[in-house]
Scaffold this active site. Structure first.
Site, PDB file in Angstrom:
ATOM      1  N   SER A 285       8.780  47.184  79.839  1.00 46.14           N
ATOM      2  CA  SER A 285      10.170  47.572  79.584  1.00 46.14           C
ATOM      3  C   SER A 285      10.310  48.964  78.982  1.00 46.14           C
ATOM      4  O   SER A 285      11.395  49.535  78.999  1.00 46.14           O
ATOM      5  CB  SER A 285      10.837  46.549  78.661  1.00 46.14           C
ATOM      6  OG  SER A 285      10.224  46.549  77.387  1.00 46.14           O
ATOM      7  N   HIS A 326      11.699  48.201  71.347  1.00 43.33           N
ATOM      8  CA  HIS A 326      12.644  48.978  72.156  1.00 43.33           C
ATOM      9  C   HIS A 326      13.180  50.157  71.364  1.00 43.33           C
ATOM     10  O   HIS A 326      13.070  50.203  70.139  1.00 43.33           O
ATOM     11  CB  HIS A 326      13.802  48.094  72.635  1.00 43.33           C
ATOM     12  CG  HIS A 326      13.458  47.236  73.817  1.00 43.33           C
ATOM     13  ND1 HIS A 326      14.296  46.272  74.330  1.00 43.33           N
ATOM     14  CD2 HIS A 326      12.339  47.195  74.605  1.00 43.33           C
ATOM     15  CE1 HIS A 326      13.725  45.679  75.370  1.00 43.33           C
ATOM     16  NE2 HIS A 326      12.527  46.221  75.544  1.00 43.33           N
ATOM     17  N   ASP A 352      20.022  46.172  75.243  1.00 44.47           N
ATOM     18  CA  ASP A 352      19.807  44.771  74.883  1.00 44.47           C
ATOM     19  C   ASP A 352      21.140  44.114  74.562  1.00 44.47           C
ATOM     20  O   ASP A 352      22.066  44.752  74.045  1.00 44.47           O
ATOM     21  CB  ASP A 352      18.863  44.680  73.683  1.00 44.47           C
ATOM     22  CG  ASP A 352      17.499  45.304  73.981  1.00 44.47           C
ATOM     23  OD1 ASP A 352      17.102  45.303  75.158  1.00 44.47           O
ATOM     24  OD2 ASP A 352      16.848  45.781  73.031  1.00 44.47           O
TER      25      ASP A 352
END
Length: 386
Positions: A285, A326, A352
């Protein structure tokens, strides 16, 4: 070559037969009756046979007192370090009852069996043969004695429980019993009895334990016997004849202390005991910043340090019982001065779904080490398929 004593061989057979019927005994009798009555009495019986079957001339061990002292010091240091580790990991209440009657029952259930087992081990290694394969057989036999077969289906129910059982129970048992077999060949049964009995009694009477996970416990159970082995081996080498000064200096256990210090520091780093800790990445990701199989070094943040975060920082945070790594793409501040963070994976199409609160943040990524996290990723994949 030492002549094989057939009577001593019969003790191997009896122990093997006992291990064979052990699961049935646990079905026929309750665990309480087995551990409090059957197991201690069996080992008292086997130790009695070993005494009768062995000759009157028992082996003489050089520097036996020094070796016993080495084990006593090792046990004391082990207990000190083990219980002080609770200052780092925290403490939990003991699983053992501290009623005086229960303590005495626990001691009866284990300590006589330990004493008899180590006496029998000493007889087996000194009255059959000291060839390596015999020592290996004795070690395997006593590993089998130590394991609990009644829960084997639970221990190997899936990949995760199998890995934890092998790492935290089976491997430490092999390491400890290898040490006990070695000590039995060079110093007899007394050092082993001290090692096992003192630690077990302390555990019975201590009200708190370090709150170690299975990995930390396994490290204690593996590293301690390894250190004791090196010191015992060094003590044995010094009393052997025709041993060169060069070999004595080479095998000095002080030479391996830096290795153990580095190993302990590395383990502490992996366990997250320091301000920085490694985290293996299991997804793509965040490509191209880092990818699956890379390791990122996360600097832990306290809640009062989160106000220093800025857009572009890469967070590690907890959500729904898992950790996510992230990047911050937006920071919001409410009327009370509390911050929330909008995060997004660089390789994802959208942010997110839920903003990250300050209490969820574990740390911020500082460094990336490519590819070395694949072993952790593979284990994670195996466990997730269970």
């Amino acid at each position: 070559m030492k002549r094989i004593n057939l009577k001593i061989i019969s003790i191997y057979v009896l122990i093997f037969l006992y291990l064979t019927i052990y699961p049935a005994l646990n079905i026929i009798f309750s665990a309480k009756i087995y551990y409090n009555v059957i197991n201690p009495l069996f080992w008292l019986f086997i130790a009695g046979l070993a005494f009768l079957f062995s000759s009157n001339e028992h082996p003489r061990y050089k520097n036996k007192v020094d070796k016993i002292q080495t084990v006593v010091i090792a046990v004391i240091l082990y207990l000190i370090v083990y219980f002080l580790s609770g200052l780092v990991f925290g403490y939990q209440y003991s699983p053992y009852s501290h009623d005086i009657g229960k303590i005495l029952v626990n001691i009866w259930s284990y300590i006589p069996a330990f004493i008899c087992q180590e006496y029998v081990r000493s007889i087996l290694v000194n009255y059959t043969s000291r060839k390596k394969y015999i020592l290996a057989i004795v070690t395997v036999l006593f590993v089998a004695v130590e394991l609990n077969y009644t829960e084997i289906d639970k221990n190997f129910a899936n990949m995760q429980t199998s890995f934890e059982y092998i790492s935290s129970v089976l491997i430490p048992s092999v390491v400890k019993n290898s040490l006990f077999t070695y000590i039995a060949t060079i110093a007899g049964f007394i050092p082993n009895i001290i090692y096992r009995s003192v630690i077990q009694v302390v555990f019975f009477i201590t009200p708190i334990f370090p709150n170690l996970d299975w990995f930390g416990t396994a490290l204690f159970e593996i590293i301690t016997p390894s250190i004791v082995y090196f010191y015992m081996n060094y003590a044995q080498i010094k009393v052997e004849e025709n041993v060169s000064r060069r070999r004595i200096n080479r095998d000095n256990p002080l030479n391996i202390l830096p290795i153990y210090a580095i190993l302990i520091m590395f383990v502490g780093f992996v366990l997250g005991l320091f301000k920085n800790e490694p985290v293996a990445i299991v997804s793509n990701s965040m490509v191209p910043a880092f990818s699956r199989g890379d390791v990122v070094v996360v600097r832990k943040l306290d809640v009062d340090e989160t106000d220093k975060l800025k857009v572009g920082d890469v967070l590690q945070y907890e959500a729904d019982g898992r950790y996510i790594v992230h990047r911050i793409v937006k920071i919001k501040e409410d009327d009370n001065g509390a911050f929330t963070y909008i995060t997004k994976g660089d390789n994802n199409n959208a942010p997110d779904s839920n903003p990250v609160t300050e209490s969820q943040i574990r740390g911020v990524v500082k460094y990336v080490i490519p590819k070395i996290g694949y072993p952790s990723v593979w284990l994670n994949d195996m466990f997730s398929k269970r």
